[in-house]
Design a protein around this motif. Sequence first.
Motif, PDB file in Angstrom:
ATOM      1  N   ALA A   8      14.186 -70.909 -75.614  1.00  0.00           N
ATOM      2  CA  ALA A   8      14.612 -69.706 -74.882  1.00  0.00           C
ATOM      3  C   ALA A   8      15.366 -70.160 -73.640  1.00  0.00           C
ATOM      4  CB  ALA A   8      13.401 -68.867 -74.499  1.00  0.00           C
ATOM      5  N   ASP A  10      16.581 -69.103 -70.795  1.00  0.00           N
ATOM      6  CA  ASP A  10      16.572 -68.010 -69.821  1.00  0.00           C
ATOM      7  C   ASP A  10      17.155 -68.480 -68.495  1.00  0.00           C
ATOM      8  OD1 ASP A  10      15.408 -66.186 -71.626  1.00  0.00           O
ATOM      9  OD2 ASP A  10      13.424 -67.005 -71.245  1.00  0.00           O
ATOM     10  N   LYS A  32      17.979 -69.695 -77.926  1.00  0.00           N
ATOM     11  CA  LYS A  32      17.939 -68.236 -77.788  1.00  0.00           C
ATOM     12  C   LYS A  32      18.677 -67.851 -76.508  1.00  0.00           C
ATOM     13  CE  LYS A  32      14.193 -65.652 -76.413  1.00  0.00           C
ATOM     14  NZ  LYS A  32      14.597 -64.604 -75.467  1.00  0.00           N
ATOM     15  N   LYS A  61      18.076 -57.116 -78.481  1.00  0.00           N
ATOM     16  CA  LYS A  61      17.165 -55.994 -78.816  1.00  0.00           C
ATOM     17  C   LYS A  61      17.875 -54.644 -78.835  1.00  0.00           C
ATOM     18  CE  LYS A  61      13.092 -58.251 -76.731  1.00  0.00           C
ATOM     19  NZ  LYS A  61      13.664 -59.363 -75.966  1.00  0.00           N
ATOM     20  N   THR A 119       5.293 -57.123 -76.412  1.00  0.00           N
ATOM     21  CA  THR A 119       3.954 -57.634 -76.089  1.00  0.00           C
ATOM     22  C   THR A 119       3.532 -57.220 -74.674  1.00  0.00           C
ATOM     23  OG1 THR A 119       5.051 -59.714 -75.623  1.00  0.00           O
ATOM     24  CG2 THR A 119       3.792 -59.603 -77.654  1.00  0.00           C
ATOM     25  N   VAL A 156       9.751 -60.261 -84.603  1.00  0.00           N
ATOM     26  CA  VAL A 156       9.241 -61.052 -83.489  1.00  0.00           C
ATOM     27  C   VAL A 156       7.794 -60.607 -83.317  1.00  0.00           C
ATOM     28  CG1 VAL A 156       9.436 -61.570 -81.024  1.00  0.00           C
ATOM     29  CG2 VAL A 156      11.468 -60.932 -82.311  1.00  0.00           C
ATOM     30  N   PRO A 178       7.107 -66.024 -79.920  1.00  0.00           N
ATOM     31  CA  PRO A 178       7.032 -66.577 -78.562  1.00  0.00           C
ATOM     32  C   PRO A 178       5.568 -66.716 -78.139  1.00  0.00           C
ATOM     33  CG  PRO A 178       7.866 -64.307 -78.529  1.00  0.00           C
ATOM     34  CD  PRO A 178       7.356 -64.578 -79.905  1.00  0.00           C
ATOM     35  N   ARG A 181       2.440 -72.428 -75.862  1.00  0.00           N
ATOM     36  CA  ARG A 181       2.131 -73.345 -74.755  1.00  0.00           C
ATOM     37  C   ARG A 181       1.488 -74.607 -75.316  1.00  0.00           C
ATOM     38  NH1 ARG A 181       5.222 -70.548 -72.775  1.00  0.00           N
ATOM     39  NH2 ARG A 181       5.092 -69.314 -70.873  1.00  0.00           N
ATOM     40  N   GLN A 190       2.216 -65.628 -69.632  1.00  0.00           N
ATOM     41  CA  GLN A 190       1.935 -65.232 -71.018  1.00  0.00           C
ATOM     42  C   GLN A 190       0.426 -65.044 -71.178  1.00  0.00           C
ATOM     43  OE1 GLN A 190       3.987 -64.375 -73.298  1.00  0.00           O
ATOM     44  NE2 GLN A 190       5.871 -65.583 -73.273  1.00  0.00           N
ATOM     45  N   VAL A 208       9.469 -69.624 -80.454  1.00  0.00           N
ATOM     46  CA  VAL A 208      10.415 -69.497 -79.342  1.00  0.00           C
ATOM     47  C   VAL A 208       9.721 -70.057 -78.108  1.00  0.00           C
ATOM     48  CG1 VAL A 208      11.689 -67.886 -77.889  1.00  0.00           C
ATOM     49  CG2 VAL A 208      11.458 -67.436 -80.342  1.00  0.00           C
ATOM     50  N   VAL A 209      10.286 -71.121 -77.558  1.00  0.00           N
ATOM     51  CA  VAL A 209       9.635 -71.797 -76.436  1.00  0.00           C
ATOM     52  C   VAL A 209      10.598 -71.850 -75.255  1.00  0.00           C
ATOM     53  CG1 VAL A 209       8.357 -73.859 -75.741  1.00  0.00           C
ATOM     54  CG2 VAL A 209       8.514 -73.276 -78.178  1.00  0.00           C
ATOM     55  N   GLY A 210      10.174 -71.301 -74.129  1.00  0.00           N
ATOM     56  CA  GLY A 210      11.015 -71.312 -72.934  1.00  0.00           C
ATOM     57  C   GLY A 210      10.541 -72.345 -71.939  1.00  0.00           C
ATOM     58  N   ARG A 211       9.777 -71.870 -70.935  1.00  0.00           N
ATOM     59  CA  ARG A 211       9.424 -72.728 -69.799  1.00  0.00           C
ATOM     60  C   ARG A 211       8.724 -74.045 -70.143  1.00  0.00           C
ATOM     61  NH1 ARG A 211       7.120 -67.574 -66.953  1.00  0.00           N
ATOM     62  NH2 ARG A 211       6.939 -67.142 -69.170  1.00  0.00           N
ATOM     63  N   PRO A 212       7.890 -74.108 -71.200  1.00  0.00           N
ATOM     64  CA  PRO A 212       7.293 -75.432 -71.488  1.00  0.00           C
ATOM     65  C   PRO A 212       8.369 -76.494 -71.766  1.00  0.00           C
ATOM     66  CG  PRO A 212       6.096 -73.718 -72.642  1.00  0.00           C
ATOM     67  CD  PRO A 212       7.314 -73.060 -72.042  1.00  0.00           C
TER      68      PRO A 212
END
Length: 232
Positions: A8, A10, A32, A61, A119, A156, A178, A181, A190, A208-212
């Motif tokens: 992700a 972002d 993403k 979306k 979510t 999703v 998503p 972790r 999350q 879907v992995v963002g900040r990690p």
Amino acid sequence: MGKDVIIACDFDSKEKVLNFLDLFTDVKPFVKIGMELFYSAGPEIVSEIKKRGHKIFLDLKLCDIPNTVRKSMAVLAGLGVDMCNVHAFGTKAMMEAAIEGLSQGNETRPLLIAVTQLTSTSEERMQNDLLIDRKLEDVVMHYAKMSSESGLDGVVCSPLEAKLVKEKCGKEFLTVTPGIRFADGDVGDQVRITTPERAKEIGSDYIVVGRPITAADDPVSAYKRCVKEFVD
Ligand code: C5P
């Protein structure tokens, strides 16, 4: 359909995302692009990242009248995205129109995934604000089934819902999850999370992995760790 890790991205500018992707020299991860980056950098960011050899999940979306969604999806397909999404809330007619739009002039269309209930929506809020007087899980499963009947490729969902979605909609129906972790990592904001390894056991198709990854000291190692735990 192969399992894959989607990063992700972002970020709020073209410069930040391209600097981040420059770190990846020997691998070209699936990325993403969400609303923040798309609205700040414009549609050209899709072709720019695509040109560098990445697959792209464009997470906008969509939710509007069928005619508008059909025409907008034709535009997104023209950008060369590999995966995009709509809100199932837009109804079957809208999702069918989305598929038509994506298929226009294309032999192979991008994958189309539905968002069921966000979510961030609790059962209480869904009942009080949206006047949907059912159990949240029943609504999620109903929206998943409706997406599958409309010809979509998947949803999703939380990794914890992936198993049930597969039971309800068939094992070919994709689950994009998503809320991932590492077992020894920060949870952040999350709530319902799981590890890449556990997501694999449960049967997610894409995580879907963002900040990690994006906030790791070494994003490339963090990405490779995800792939090792989820795919290999
Ligand atoms: O940084 P993190 O791993 O929490 O990022 C998860 C990504 O997945 C973010 O882009 C977030 O918007 C997205 N997402 C989510 N939960 C959903 C749908 C999308 O976390 N239900």
